[in-house]
Design a protein around this motif. Sequence first.
Motif, PDB file in Angstrom:
ATOM      1  N   ALA A  62       0.835  -1.205   0.000  1.00  0.00           N
ATOM      2  CA  ALA A  62       0.000   0.000   0.000  1.00  0.00           C
ATOM      3  C   ALA A  62       0.870   1.255   0.000  1.00  0.00           C
ATOM      4  O   ALA A  62       0.549   2.246  -0.673  1.00  0.00           O
ATOM      5  N   LEU A  63       1.985   1.199   0.736  1.00  0.00           N
ATOM      6  CA  LEU A  63       2.906   2.344   0.752  1.00  0.00           C
ATOM      7  C   LEU A  63       3.477   2.570  -0.648  1.00  0.00           C
ATOM      8  O   LEU A  63       3.575   3.714  -1.113  1.00  0.00           O
ATOM      9  N   TRP A  64       3.852   1.520  -1.310  1.00  0.00           N
ATOM     10  CA  TRP A  64       4.375   1.664  -2.668  1.00  0.00           C
ATOM     11  C   TRP A  64       3.280   2.149  -3.608  1.00  0.00           C
ATOM     12  O   TRP A  64       3.540   3.004  -4.481  1.00  0.00           O
ATOM     13  N   ALA A  65       2.036   1.645  -3.397  1.00  0.00           N
ATOM     14  CA  ALA A  65       0.925   2.091  -4.260  1.00  0.00           C
ATOM     15  C   ALA A  65       0.706   3.588  -4.106  1.00  0.00           C
ATOM     16  O   ALA A  65       0.550   4.319  -5.099  1.00  0.00           O
ATOM     17  N   ALA A  66       0.715   4.044  -2.839  1.00  0.00           N
ATOM     18  CA  ALA A  66       0.518   5.474  -2.586  1.00  0.00           C
ATOM     19  C   ALA A  66       1.668   6.290  -3.187  1.00  0.00           C
ATOM     20  O   ALA A  66       1.458   7.356  -3.784  1.00  0.00           O
ATOM     21  N   ALA A 107       0.287  -2.527  -7.615  1.00  0.00           N
ATOM     22  CA  ALA A 107       0.516  -2.436  -6.172  1.00  0.00           C
ATOM     23  C   ALA A 107      -0.809  -2.350  -5.421  1.00  0.00           C
ATOM     24  O   ALA A 107      -0.994  -2.990  -4.377  1.00  0.00           O
ATOM     25  N   ALA A 108      -1.749  -1.581  -5.950  1.00  0.00           N
ATOM     26  CA  ALA A 108      -3.052  -1.454  -5.296  1.00  0.00           C
ATOM     27  C   ALA A 108      -3.800  -2.786  -5.327  1.00  0.00           C
ATOM     28  O   ALA A 108      -4.442  -3.181  -4.340  1.00  0.00           O
ATOM     29  N   ALA A 109      -3.703  -3.480  -6.445  1.00  0.00           N
ATOM     30  CA  ALA A 109      -4.373  -4.785  -6.549  1.00  0.00           C
ATOM     31  C   ALA A 109      -3.772  -5.773  -5.550  1.00  0.00           C
ATOM     32  O   ALA A 109      -4.506  -6.532  -4.895  1.00  0.00           O
ATOM     33  N   LEU A 110      -2.453  -5.747  -5.435  1.00  0.00           N
ATOM     34  CA  LEU A 110      -1.809  -6.658  -4.471  1.00  0.00           C
ATOM     35  C   LEU A 110      -2.255  -6.321  -3.049  1.00  0.00           C
ATOM     36  O   LEU A 110      -2.507  -7.220  -2.237  1.00  0.00           O
TER      37      LEU A 110
END
Lengths: 151, 151
Positions: A95-99, A119-122
Amino acid sequence: MSVVRKVAEDEMSWRARAYLFITALQNALIGLSCITLDDTEAFSGDGWRVVRDLMPMWIWGILFVIGGLHLFGAAARGSELWARVSMPMSAVLTALWAAAFVLAFKDGGAVSPVGTIIAAALTAKDLLICSQPLRLPFEPLVKEYASSKAA
Amino acid sequence: MVVAITGAVVGIGGLLLNRRGMKDQNRQQVAANQALENKSRLDETQMNLNAAMKRAEDAEARETRKQGRIDVLEKQVDALQQEVDEAHLYRRQLISALSAEHRNEMSKLVDDLATLRSVVVDEIAKSAADTVLERTTHPRNALPAPEDDPS
């Protein structure tokens, strides 16, 4: 009279173990990539700027590797407790990487939103697994009825 | 900040979803345990029912064999009864024939006795008549009649 095997209180389903193993592999490989490719051009693009600004890549790598190892342990032991600690950790990291990718995309650093989407899907998948039971108490009963019906 | 908030939200969300997953897990486990218990009771009931049916079938088979033996014995009794009836009939017929013969013999005897009586009476009467005649023709004090000369 057939005796249906009662699922032990801590027996994890093979599907949950498989998911944990795959997630462990994902985290471990990402972590190893971050550690080994830290000083290279692999993470030098603008899309990784926010990620690098939060923490150096090797620290991300260590965190991912620790998460991966914990997930490996959870899959190997079939421990629900370990799994329920590891999965939120994995979800937080992704989630941090997605953000970070969202911010990078917003700032124009990242050209493609694919990284964000993945990243969000994961993250969503990890959270979904957190909300599901990791054991299938009815599985022996279903197998029993399915085999008796087939017979 | 955005990334930190995202991470915090995902982390808290993961924990909450974990809790939900564990609740679902426990509910399923309780339901599975109850289902297994019910199945075990059902299997036991089925076994008892099968045993009772087997006992009933055995009893019915015994009853059928017994009824068969009873039928054979009844036939034997009927045959014996018929023999007894025939013997009684023969006995009655024999008695009837003997009685008829007896009556015939009795009547013959009676007839013979009557004949004999009449003969005896006749003889007595004849003897009496002869005596009277003799006394009349030959008084007691009279000289004897000359004897006939045989020469």
